[in-house]
Design a protein around this motif. Structure first.
Motif, mmCIF file in Angstrom:
data_model
loop_
_atom_site.group_PDB
_atom_site.id
_atom_site.type_symbol
_atom_site.label_atom_id
_atom_site.label_comp_id
_atom_site.label_asym_id
_atom_site.label_seq_id
_atom_site.Cartn_x
_atom_site.Cartn_y
_atom_site.Cartn_z
ATOM 1 N N HIS A 17 0.821 -1.212 0.000
ATOM 2 C CA HIS A 17 0.000 0.000 0.000
ATOM 3 C C HIS A 17 0.855 1.262 0.000
ATOM 4 O O HIS A 17 0.420 2.298 -0.507
ATOM 5 C CB HIS A 17 -0.971 0.004 1.183
ATOM 6 C CG HIS A 17 -2.149 -0.872 0.954
ATOM 7 N ND1 HIS A 17 -3.237 -0.488 0.208
ATOM 8 C CD2 HIS A 17 -2.405 -2.143 1.353
ATOM 9 C CE1 HIS A 17 -4.109 -1.467 0.163
ATOM 10 N NE2 HIS A 17 -3.620 -2.492 0.853
ATOM 11 N N GLU A 20 2.737 1.070 -3.811
ATOM 12 C CA GLU A 20 1.793 1.056 -4.936
ATOM 13 C C GLU A 20 0.384 1.391 -4.451
ATOM 14 O O GLU A 20 -0.534 0.570 -4.541
ATOM 15 C CB GLU A 20 1.804 -0.313 -5.609
ATOM 16 C CG GLU A 20 3.153 -0.666 -6.200
ATOM 17 C CD GLU A 20 3.163 -2.052 -6.824
ATOM 18 O OE1 GLU A 20 2.134 -2.445 -7.415
ATOM 19 O OE2 GLU A 20 4.182 -2.734 -6.712
ATOM 20 N N GLU A 22 -3.367 2.527 -4.137
ATOM 21 C CA GLU A 22 -4.494 2.508 -5.073
ATOM 22 C C GLU A 22 -5.223 3.847 -5.128
ATOM 23 O O GLU A 22 -5.920 4.132 -6.093
ATOM 24 C CB GLU A 22 -5.492 1.429 -4.644
ATOM 25 C CG GLU A 22 -4.927 0.035 -4.631
ATOM 26 C CD GLU A 22 -5.868 -0.971 -3.975
ATOM 27 O OE1 GLU A 22 -7.024 -0.618 -3.650
ATOM 28 O OE2 GLU A 22 -5.430 -2.115 -3.779
ATOM 29 N N ASN A 23 -5.095 4.650 -4.079
ATOM 30 C CA ASN A 23 -5.921 5.858 -3.944
ATOM 31 C C ASN A 23 -5.110 7.146 -3.903
ATOM 32 O O ASN A 23 -5.583 8.143 -3.383
ATOM 33 C CB ASN A 23 -6.769 5.720 -2.676
ATOM 34 C CG ASN A 23 -7.646 4.499 -2.723
ATOM 35 O OD1 ASN A 23 -8.546 4.418 -3.544
ATOM 36 N ND2 ASN A 23 -7.357 3.517 -1.881
ATOM 37 N N ARG A 62 -9.381 9.869 -1.591
ATOM 38 C CA ARG A 62 -8.043 9.933 -2.183
ATOM 39 C C ARG A 62 -7.101 10.655 -1.221
ATOM 40 O O ARG A 62 -7.527 11.301 -0.273
ATOM 41 C CB ARG A 62 -8.082 10.714 -3.500
ATOM 42 C CG ARG A 62 -9.243 10.444 -4.387
ATOM 43 C CD ARG A 62 -9.101 9.475 -5.494
ATOM 44 N NE ARG A 62 -7.830 9.432 -6.140
ATOM 45 C CZ ARG A 62 -7.361 8.314 -6.687
ATOM 46 N NH1 ARG A 62 -8.048 7.205 -6.624
ATOM 47 N NH2 ARG A 62 -6.207 8.305 -7.301
ATOM 48 N N ASP A 76 -4.113 4.887 2.535
ATOM 49 C CA ASP A 76 -4.519 4.204 1.314
ATOM 50 C C ASP A 76 -5.578 3.143 1.617
ATOM 51 O O ASP A 76 -6.600 3.057 0.940
ATOM 52 C CB ASP A 76 -3.312 3.566 0.622
ATOM 53 C CG ASP A 76 -3.652 3.045 -0.762
ATOM 54 O OD1 ASP A 76 -4.231 3.816 -1.566
ATOM 55 O OD2 ASP A 76 -3.360 1.864 -1.052
ATOM 56 N N SER A 80 -9.808 3.132 0.615
ATOM 57 C CA SER A 80 -10.532 2.028 -0.012
ATOM 58 C C SER A 80 -11.725 1.596 0.818
ATOM 59 O O SER A 80 -12.799 1.300 0.284
ATOM 60 C CB SER A 80 -9.601 0.825 -0.207
ATOM 61 O OG SER A 80 -8.628 1.107 -1.174
#
Length: 146
Positions: A17, A20, A22-23, A62, A76, A80
């Motif tokens: 997290h 990489e 995601e948000n 985000r 992050d 999610s």
């Protein structure tokens, strides 16, 4: 459910997290967007947290900025997990997470990947890191979202 005793797996989740996310990345043209700047008093972490709230739900969450692995991974994962939640559902979730981070009683099963931080309350210098994004999300929900 994750095995919270598997320290290697927990570290892998944190690093995934962090490296990489995601948000990561603020959406500049989003409608119904609320952004809160969060900076740490104890380190160089400084992030913007963004909530996009439509039809009584969080449709996107985000973040962007500079963070350590703990605050970056935590925000992050939180982004999610609060998506598609109502304000009340997200606040309940954040309260449960806060309880875990501060060493209080919490519902382990509802935390998903956030369980990787279950021992943070033993590391006083990391509590602020783990709560930086959560506090930003909470502030937006309590003070901006109607």
């Amino acid at each position: 459910m994750l095995d919270k005793k598997d320290k290697i797996m927990l570290r892998q989740i944190i690093m995934e997290h962090y490296t990489e996310p995601e948000n990561k990345g603020i959406l500049t043209d989003a409608k119904n967007s609320f952004i809160k700047f969060q900076d740490s008093q104890s380190c160089a972490d400084a992030i913007d947290v963004q909530i996009i709230y439509e039809d009584s739900k969080i449709v996107d969450a985000r973040f962007d900025g500079v963070s350590c692995s703990i605050s970056g991974a935590a925000v992050d994962i939180l982004c999610s997990l609060v998506k598609n939640k109502t304000k009340q559902e997200a606040l309940k979730y954040l309260n449960n997470y806060h309880n875990m981070i501060t060493g209080k009683e919490y519902d382990e099963e509802s935390l998903g990947e956030l369980i990787v931080f279950w021992e943070i309350h033993h590391q006083g210098n990391r509590i602020n890191c783990a709560l930086l994004g959560a506090d930003g999300i909470r502030s937006i929900l309590e003070n901006e979202v109607k």
